[in-house]
Motif scaffolding. Structure first.
Motif, mmCIF file in Angstrom:
data_model
loop_
_atom_site.group_PDB
_atom_site.id
_atom_site.type_symbol
_atom_site.label_atom_id
_atom_site.label_comp_id
_atom_site.label_asym_id
_atom_site.label_seq_id
_atom_site.Cartn_x
_atom_site.Cartn_y
_atom_site.Cartn_z
ATOM 1 N N ARG A 49 -44.929 -39.327 -4.282
ATOM 2 C CA ARG A 49 -44.419 -38.011 -3.887
ATOM 3 C C ARG A 49 -44.042 -37.969 -2.398
ATOM 4 N N TYR A 50 -43.824 -39.129 -1.794
ATOM 5 C CA TYR A 50 -43.473 -39.183 -0.369
ATOM 6 C C TYR A 50 -42.349 -40.190 -0.127
ATOM 7 N N THR A 51 -42.492 -41.388 -0.672
ATOM 8 C CA THR A 51 -41.481 -42.422 -0.502
ATOM 9 C C THR A 51 -40.265 -42.103 -1.361
ATOM 10 N N THR A 52 -39.087 -42.121 -0.760
ATOM 11 C CA THR A 52 -37.857 -41.806 -1.480
ATOM 12 C C THR A 52 -37.280 -43.060 -2.123
ATOM 13 N N PHE A 53 -36.349 -42.835 -3.053
ATOM 14 C CA PHE A 53 -35.702 -43.959 -3.729
ATOM 15 C C PHE A 53 -34.857 -44.789 -2.746
ATOM 16 N N ASP A 54 -34.337 -44.151 -1.719
ATOM 17 C CA ASP A 54 -33.572 -44.900 -0.711
ATOM 18 C C ASP A 54 -34.455 -45.928 0.001
ATOM 19 N N LEU A 55 -35.710 -45.541 0.260
ATOM 20 C CA LEU A 55 -36.630 -46.476 0.907
ATOM 21 C C LEU A 55 -37.015 -47.609 -0.037
ATOM 22 N N VAL A 56 -37.081 -47.324 -1.337
ATOM 23 C CA VAL A 56 -37.342 -48.397 -2.309
ATOM 24 C C VAL A 56 -36.176 -49.374 -2.328
ATOM 25 N N ASP A 57 -34.957 -48.862 -2.262
ATOM 26 C CA ASP A 57 -33.789 -49.749 -2.182
ATOM 27 C C ASP A 57 -33.826 -50.585 -0.899
#
Length: 376
Positions: A328-336
């Protein structure tokens, strides 16, 4: 006799005088009442006129009411039934089949539309670790529950809390993922941005490893925003940055002993004006060569990689990277961004950990406290 007659006359005269005054007083009262008679008469006439007017109005209205009642009672309705009314058993409107079909479509489609909009606008990781496992391209080390107690140290000797058990599980997983050819490994702990819990993970992982009677060194190399000293209740007056810039310092000057057995800490010290240049110095390689000889494990708390490039300078001294994401904090952009770092091999042997997961969402319960008070 004359005196008696005079006395009698005086007495009679006084009596007559009193009678006269009484008559005059009565006369004055009568005159006064006679003066009030015209006003009273006017008031009486006005009241009598109002009475007569209202009485006439009442009689007129009462008469009209009786006349209307007689008129209504004597009225004959000029209507005649030609045919008996008939009813169609099949309703023409609303059409129940069409209405039921519309309700079925809306009932099934509306929840799916809401879920679609939710997932379309929600760009953060969920509590489910499988959501992260599907998106990453590197090994997954485990999950860590959300810290609700406000204490940064979740692992202690003799404590079997949910957080402590999950850190022990992470410790076991890391034991299988560390390169077997490397003795006394250096483990780098980082994240994408601030607030994902990398310092929390680094601290408790180091404590968990020290409970195995392994000598562990916790190195604070997030020199832009050091937090380890506060977590462990130690002085922040370290000299690690001074060691990197000044040859007069030795490794022994950097080491602080903690309250945990087998765990030492190297705080970062003062914030330098050139942190990136310090991390490229040869003194850093000498430091970790010395720490490998003294300790079984070396844990590095580094800066977030998506904000500054300091952590990439540490890849040359690390054997493994624990990359912390937060539910609920890390965004999908950061996963990419994480996948991009892995594909470019900018950090060694990345293992991802999902932090801040709700304990109820993972169903963690069996095994909590299993086997009694086991401190390891």
């Amino acid at each position: 006799m004359r005196e008696n007659i005079i006395t009698s006359i005086a007495s009679v005269s006084n009596s007559l005088q009193i009678s006269k005054e009484d008559l005059e007083r009565r006369y004055g009262n009568v005159e006064s009442q006679r003066g009030n008679i015209p006003g009273q008469e006017r008031q009486y006439i006005e009241v009598a006129r109002n009475k007569q007017l209202k009485e006439s109005l009442y009689l007129f209205l009462y008469e009209k009411r009786e006349e209307n009642a007689l008129t209504l009672s004597s009225t004959i309705v000029p209507a005649k039934v030609i045919a008996v009314p008939q009813m169609n058993p099949t309703a023409t409107a609303p059409k129940l089949k069409i209405l039921g079909l519309i309700c079925l479509v809306l009932g099934c489609g509306f929840p799916f539309a809401i879920l679609y909009l939710f997932y379309m606008f929600n760009n953060r990781l969920e509590d489910d670790s499988k959501d992260l496992e599907r998106k990453i391209k590197m090994p997954f080390g485990g999950v860590l529950v959300q810290n609700h107690h406000g204490e940064h140290v979740a692992v202690r000797d003799g404590v079997n809390s949910v957080s402590a058990e999950l850190f022990r599980s992470l410790r076991t997983n890391i034991g299988f993922m560390v390169p077997t050819t490397q003795k006394n490994p250096v483990i780098l702990v980082t994240s994408s941005v601030n607030g994902e819990g990398k310092s929390y993970v680094a601290t408790n992982l180091a404590i968990s490893l020290s409970l195995l009677n392994k000598k562990v060194a916790l190195v604070g190399l997030d020199i832009r925003k050091p937090m380890l000293s506060q977590y462990l209740g130690l002085s922040s007056d370290g000299c690690l940055t001074s060691y990197l810039s000044d040859d007069s310092y030795s490794v022994d000057d950097l080491i602080l002993h903690t309250d945990f057995a087998n765990l030492d800490m190297l705080p970062s010290g003062i914030i330098p004006p050139n942190p990136n240049e310090l991390l490229q110095s040869e003194r850093l390689d000498q430091l970790f060569a010395e720490l490998r000889q003294r300790y079984d494990y070396v844990i590095i708390d580094s800066a977030p990689v998506a904000m500054v490039s300091d952590t990439f300078q540490l890849s040359r001294v690390a054997d493994m990277t624990i990359y912390v994401c937060r539910a609920r904090y890390t965004t999908f952009d950061l996963v990419d961004f994480l996948n991009q770092v892995h594909e470019q091999k900018r950090l060694p042997n990345i293992v991802t950990v999902l932090n801040g997961v709700n304990a109820k969402s993972i169903g963690y319960g069996y095994g909590y406290g299993y086997g009694g008070n086991n401190s390891k």
